[in-house]
Write a protein that holds these residues in place. Structure first.
Motif, short mmCIF file in Angstrom:
data_model
loop_
_atom_site.label_atom_id
_atom_site.label_comp_id
_atom_site.label_asym_id
_atom_site.label_seq_id
_atom_site.Cartn_x
_atom_site.Cartn_y
_atom_site.Cartn_z
N ASP A 78 0.86 -1.18 0.00
CA ASP A 78 0.00 0.00 0.00
C ASP A 78 0.90 1.23 0.00
OD1 ASP A 78 -2.32 -1.50 0.07
OD2 ASP A 78 -2.40 -1.53 2.27
N LYS A 133 1.41 -5.16 2.60
CA LYS A 133 0.02 -5.46 2.95
C LYS A 133 -0.05 -6.44 4.12
CE LYS A 133 -2.14 -4.60 -1.57
NZ LYS A 133 -3.08 -3.55 -1.13
N ARG A 184 0.82 -0.53 7.85
CA ARG A 184 0.14 0.14 6.73
C ARG A 184 -1.04 0.97 7.20
NH1 ARG A 184 -4.10 -3.00 4.05
NH2 ARG A 184 -4.72 -4.76 5.34
#
Length: 256
Positions: A103, A223, A228
């Motif tokens: 991400d 991820k 994140r």
């Protein structure tokens, strides 16, 4: 149990929960040595660089977050973040393949990717208009890097390019300097930094036409990493620093 004991127990539990809630979050961001943005040696923590200075400013504004900046070969950095062994990467391009496993934050900065060569080997200079013009030359690229994606894509589509992948940015210029390759692919600012810090590579210059312009670099998190979840907070800080001009001042090496 007396009321006094109950009150003491309740206060102790409240204190414990407060301490737990304020326990620092430790995350590790990885990258290969990439001066002047990220300085140091692979296998050790980063020792400095404008991007490290910027990120320290960013994370200072996030309560309870401690960041380790660890350097390693680029391909290994990508793999360890993909597998969730490390939390994130400090600076990279966003590609469809990478968005499957990472991400990304908002953009951090932009740059240009240049094609570099030695004037000792090519005293009459080198230039190119289309990628097919590069087929006579041996191209050196960083393993796992997306900087040379236009060249890799062209080769996949049948353009007979000769490409060798190596493990570090430092090796790129060393191979060109030693005549073990003809052209290498490197960010403009990073390339000039290497040249300015090395007396032996003054004969290496970029071709006038960049391989790509307006390259956008991001911070990204695995991820598989709970870190994140910090991205919205990081984005808020980055956007604020961009609006005030502080982000660009730091990246340009300006103190004020």
């Amino acid at each position: 149990m007396s009321k006094k004991t109950l009150l003491s127990t309740a206060l102790l539990l409240l204190f414990a929960s407060t301490v737990s809630a304020q326990s620092p979050v430790n995350i590790t961001l990885v990258e290969d040595p990439w001066p002047p943005y990220i300085e140091g040696k692979a296998g050790a923590p980063a020792t400095g660089g404008t991007l490290i200075k910027l990120y320290k400013k960013v994370f200072q504004q996030l309560d309870g977050v401690n960041v380790n900046y660890l350097l390693m070969p680029w391909q290994r950095a990508l793999i360890e973040v993909e597998q969730g062994k490390r939390d994130g990467i400090m600076a990279l391009f966003k590609t469809p393949e990478r968005t499957k496993v990472m991400d990304f934050t908002v953009p951090i900065f932009t740059g240009r990717t240049m094609l570099w060569y030695s004037t000792k080997k090519f005293p009459n200079g080198l230039s190119w208009n289309k990628i097919e013009d590069l087929t006579p030359h041996h191209i050196i690229m960083l393993r796992g890097s997306a900087m040379g994606k236009p060249l890799v894509d062209a080769k996949k589509n049948g353009v007979p390019l000769t490409i060798t992948e190596i493990n570090s940015h430092k090796q790129q210029f060393e191979m060109i300097s030693l005549g073990r390759g003809d052209i290498t692919v490197l960010t403009e600012i990073v390339g000039y930094h290497y040249l300015n810090s090395s007396k032996s590579d003054k004969h290496i210059i970029p071709m006038q036409k960049p391989l790509s312009a307006g390259d956008v670099y991001y911070m990204a998190f695995s991820k598989k990493s709970p870190a994140r979840k910090l991205i919205p907070q990081i984005n808020t800080v980055i956007e604020s620093m961009q609006a005030s001009g502080e982000l660009n001042r730091i990246l340009r090496g300006q103190s004020h």
